[in-house]
Write a protein that holds these residues in place. Structure first.
Motif, short mmCIF file in Angstrom:
data_model
loop_
_atom_site.label_atom_id
_atom_site.label_comp_id
_atom_site.label_asym_id
_atom_site.label_seq_id
_atom_site.Cartn_x
_atom_site.Cartn_y
_atom_site.Cartn_z
N ILE A 178 -21.91 13.53 15.15
CA ILE A 178 -20.86 13.99 16.05
C ILE A 178 -19.80 12.89 16.16
O ILE A 178 -20.11 11.74 16.47
N GLY A 179 -18.56 13.24 15.84
CA GLY A 179 -17.48 12.26 15.83
C GLY A 179 -16.39 12.64 16.81
O GLY A 179 -16.19 13.83 17.10
N PHE A 180 -15.67 11.63 17.30
CA PHE A 180 -14.65 11.89 18.31
C PHE A 180 -13.36 11.13 18.01
O PHE A 180 -13.36 9.91 17.85
N GLN A 181 -12.28 11.90 17.94
CA GLN A 181 -10.95 11.34 17.78
C GLN A 181 -10.27 11.30 19.14
O GLN A 181 -10.67 12.00 20.08
N ALA A 182 -9.26 10.46 19.25
CA ALA A 182 -8.45 10.44 20.47
C ALA A 182 -7.52 11.66 20.44
O ALA A 182 -7.02 12.04 19.39
N GLU A 183 -7.30 12.23 21.60
CA GLU A 183 -6.49 13.45 21.71
C GLU A 183 -5.11 13.30 21.08
O GLU A 183 -4.58 14.23 20.47
N GLY A 243 -3.18 8.89 12.06
CA GLY A 243 -2.79 10.29 11.98
C GLY A 243 -3.14 10.98 10.67
O GLY A 243 -3.02 12.21 10.57
N ASN A 244 -3.59 10.21 9.67
CA ASN A 244 -3.94 10.79 8.37
C ASN A 244 -5.10 10.01 7.77
O ASN A 244 -4.92 9.16 6.91
N PRO A 245 -6.33 10.27 8.23
CA PRO A 245 -7.50 9.47 7.83
C PRO A 245 -7.74 9.47 6.32
O PRO A 245 -7.69 10.52 5.67
N ALA A 246 -8.04 8.28 5.80
CA ALA A 246 -8.31 8.15 4.37
C ALA A 246 -9.58 8.90 3.97
O ALA A 246 -9.68 9.41 2.85
N SER A 247 -10.56 8.96 4.87
CA SER A 247 -11.83 9.62 4.56
C SER A 247 -11.96 10.97 5.27
O SER A 247 -13.04 11.36 5.70
N TRP A 248 -10.86 11.67 5.39
CA TRP A 248 -10.79 12.95 6.10
C TRP A 248 -11.84 13.95 5.57
O TRP A 248 -12.66 14.48 6.33
N LYS A 249 -11.80 14.21 4.27
CA LYS A 249 -12.69 15.21 3.67
C LYS A 249 -14.15 14.79 3.76
O LYS A 249 -15.05 15.61 3.98
N GLN A 250 -14.40 13.49 3.59
CA GLN A 250 -15.78 13.00 3.67
C GLN A 250 -16.33 13.14 5.09
O GLN A 250 -17.50 13.43 5.28
N ALA A 251 -15.47 12.94 6.09
CA ALA A 251 -15.89 13.11 7.48
C ALA A 251 -16.23 14.56 7.76
O ALA A 251 -17.23 14.86 8.44
N GLU A 252 -15.42 15.46 7.25
CA GLU A 252 -15.72 16.89 7.43
C GLU A 252 -17.03 17.27 6.74
O GLU A 252 -17.81 18.08 7.25
N ALA A 253 -17.28 16.65 5.58
CA ALA A 253 -18.53 16.91 4.88
C ALA A 253 -19.73 16.42 5.69
O ALA A 253 -20.76 17.10 5.79
N ALA A 254 -19.61 15.22 6.29
CA ALA A 254 -20.69 14.69 7.13
C ALA A 254 -20.96 15.62 8.31
O ALA A 254 -22.11 15.89 8.66
N ARG A 255 -19.89 16.09 8.92
CA ARG A 255 -20.01 17.04 10.04
C ARG A 255 -20.72 18.32 9.59
O ARG A 255 -21.68 18.76 10.23
N ASP A 256 -20.24 18.90 8.50
CA ASP A 256 -20.75 20.20 8.07
C ASP A 256 -22.16 20.12 7.51
O ASP A 256 -23.02 20.97 7.81
N GLU A 257 -22.42 19.11 6.70
CA GLU A 257 -23.76 18.96 6.09
C GLU A 257 -24.82 18.68 7.14
O GLU A 257 -25.97 19.12 7.01
N SER A 258 -24.45 17.96 8.20
CA SER A 258 -25.43 17.57 9.21
C SER A 258 -25.57 18.61 10.32
O SER A 258 -26.50 18.53 11.14
N GLY A 259 -24.64 19.57 10.38
CA GLY A 259 -24.66 20.55 11.46
C GLY A 259 -24.13 20.00 12.76
O GLY A 259 -24.48 20.47 13.85
#
Length: 349
Positions: free
Chosen positions: A214-219, A243-259
């Motif tokens: 579970i990850g949290f960005q600032a609003e 505003g444009n994370p270098a590891s954007w897609k990898q973070a989404e993968a960590a979120r999705d793969e882990s549930g």
């Protein structure tokens, strides 16, 4: 202490031990909370992984020991990075240890003085840009592609390799796997690295299950949550003002793969958690670090956790990185004449 490369040698891509550059990073404490846990939810088990006790005061040292060691292995003479603060401090420290020249690009006026002072004291060439982090990173990528200089931002794969060792440590310290792992998300290299570490530990049989990430960005700097680049990110949590994370897609993968999930928290929620961590558990972290706890508080109010869940929150950097924020929200000290009676008047005893 021997540093993370020697401790987790089998998991890291270092070939020449003579080129290892370490400041004895790693082995940071995993602290079980009591008062903070009770404040949030007595039915959960809450831990804080205090990465602010790494040598330069942040989790960045884990990735930097590997990145700088590999740079030396490959014959590099200089390194470069863009930074909101912690990367520059860590890169400068490890480059100094390894005898490399360090160049750091920072957004002018957008970096905490504690971090800026570190980079300068370690001898880095600090370049301030009239722009934001994302613009600085683009320049660094261009420069490293045109000159014989090693980029040590988290786009450098060796950074992720080093940072994954924090996941190993959590499993070793806990003796199991937490139900959830909570992290601040800025450039998103850390959530990417932790997930890689957990998966590697499972694949070799060290653990039998995986946590939900579970990850949290600032609003004001939540491109992943909003699904679009934020051109002018703003938040009190300077370390995640990206505003444009270098590891954007990898973070989404960590979120999705882990549930798990990636959400956002307001500056008010971050500051509240920042104070709670210090006042309930005696741990001083920088504001961005507190996003991991702020997120847990937010999700708990929504009924996200169930009784018996264990949660590890990573505190990414030490509070002394940004003393200005601490002083600003804490108010002025009480000023009195040197008289016992005056002191006794204010004692709440």
């Amino acid at each position: 202490m021997e540093g993370i490369i020697k401790k987790y040698r089998e998991f890291l891509p270092i070939k020449d031990d003579s080129k290892i550059i370490t400041l004895n990073e790693g082995n940071t404490p995993l602290i079980r909370t009591s008062r903070l846990r009770d404040y949030i939810n007595r039915g959960i088990d809450l831990y804080l992984k205090y990465e602010g006790l790494n040598p330069s005061g942040s989790f960045k040292d884990r990735g930097m020991t590997v990145a700088i060691s590999k740079a030396l292995e490959e014959g590099s003479k200089a390194v470069i990075c863009a930074s909101t603060g912690n990367t520059s401090a860590s890169a400068a420290a490890y480059a100094a240890k390894g005898g490399l020249k360090a160049y750091v690009l920072i957004p002018k006026g957008k970096i905490a003085l504690g971090k800026l002072s570190q980079a300068m004291m370690h001898g880095a060439v600090v370049i301030q840009l009239d722009g934001n982090f994302d613009e600085a990173l683009k320049i660094v990528r261009d420069v490293s592609g045109k000159r014989p200089i090693t980029m040590v931002n988290s786009l450098n794969p060796y950074r992720i390799e080093g940072q994954k060792t924090a996941a190993f440590e959590i499993c070793d310290q806990l003796g199991s796997v937490p139900t959830f792992h909570s992290l601040p998300v800025g450039n998103a290299g850390n959530i990417t690295a932790y997930w890689k570490g957990f998966k590697e530990y499972k694949s070799c049989g060290r653990i039998s299950s995986l946590p939900k990430m579970i990850g949290f960005q600032a609003e004001g700097a939540a491109p992943i949550v909003r699904g679009k680049i934020i051109k002018a990110p703003e938040t009190v949590a300077t370390a995640i003002r990206i505003g444009n994370p270098a590891s954007w897609k990898q973070a989404e993968a960590a979120r999705d793969e882990s549930g798990g999930t990636i959400d956002m928290v307001s500056d008010e929620e971050i500051i509240n958690a920042y104070q709670l961590i210090a006042r309930y558990e005696g741990i001083f972290c920088e504001p961005a670090s507190a996003a991991s706890v702020a997120g847990v508080i937010k999700l708990n109010k929504e009924g996200y956790f169930k009784k018996g869940d264990s949660i590890v929150c990573t505190l990414t950097g030490h509070g002394l990185k940004d003393p200005e924020s601490a002083i600003k929200i804490s108010g002025e000290p009480i000023t009195l004449p040197p008289e016992v009676d005056k002191i006794l008047e204010i004692l709440e005893l």
